[in-house]
Motif scaffolding. Sequence first.
Motif, PDB file in Angstrom:
ATOM      1  N   ASP A  26       3.036   6.170   1.176  1.00 20.97           N
ATOM      2  CA  ASP A  26       1.777   5.965   0.476  1.00 20.97           C
ATOM      3  C   ASP A  26       0.882   4.991   1.249  1.00 20.97           C
ATOM      4  OD1 ASP A  26       0.080   6.521  -1.783  1.00 20.97           O
ATOM      5  OD2 ASP A  26       0.560   4.526  -2.564  1.00 20.97           O
ATOM      6  N   GLN A  39       6.706   4.204  -0.994  1.00 20.22           N
ATOM      7  CA  GLN A  39       5.665   3.194  -0.803  1.00 20.22           C
ATOM      8  C   GLN A  39       5.209   3.152   0.652  1.00 20.22           C
ATOM      9  OE1 GLN A  39       7.761  -0.148  -2.546  1.00 20.22           O
ATOM     10  NE2 GLN A  39       6.560   0.010  -4.428  1.00 20.22           N
ATOM     11  N   LYS A  63      -2.861   5.720   3.019  1.00 18.95           N
ATOM     12  CA  LYS A  63      -4.030   4.891   2.736  1.00 18.95           C
ATOM     13  C   LYS A  63      -4.637   4.364   4.030  1.00 18.95           C
ATOM     14  CE  LYS A  63      -2.636   3.459  -1.873  1.00 18.95           C
ATOM     15  NZ  LYS A  63      -2.142   2.367  -2.700  1.00 18.95           N
TER      16      LYS A  63
END
Length: 88
Positions: A81, A78, A85
């Motif tokens: 990720d 996470q 982003k």
Amino acid sequence: MDDTNRLILTDDSGQEHEMEIVLTFDNEDETRHFVLFTDPEDEEGNVYAYSYDEDGNMDEVTDPQELEMCEEVLGAFQKEDDGEKAQA
């Protein structure tokens, strides 16, 4: 949802449930395989951890050390990720 990111679980009453795969990984010595997935119908967004073998047999992860490892891997995934982003 892409077919490669889903799995079908059959419950004890024979009902099929489509789940969304978050990630799969092996432990450090590659002797155990893990899949982390969510139920798209679950509003709380719970993540479930299971181990699986080459034949597709799955067992819920209940060992505290394995659960901790799964949580660490999920957290790292996470974080990575989120970083991707932010760069986009």
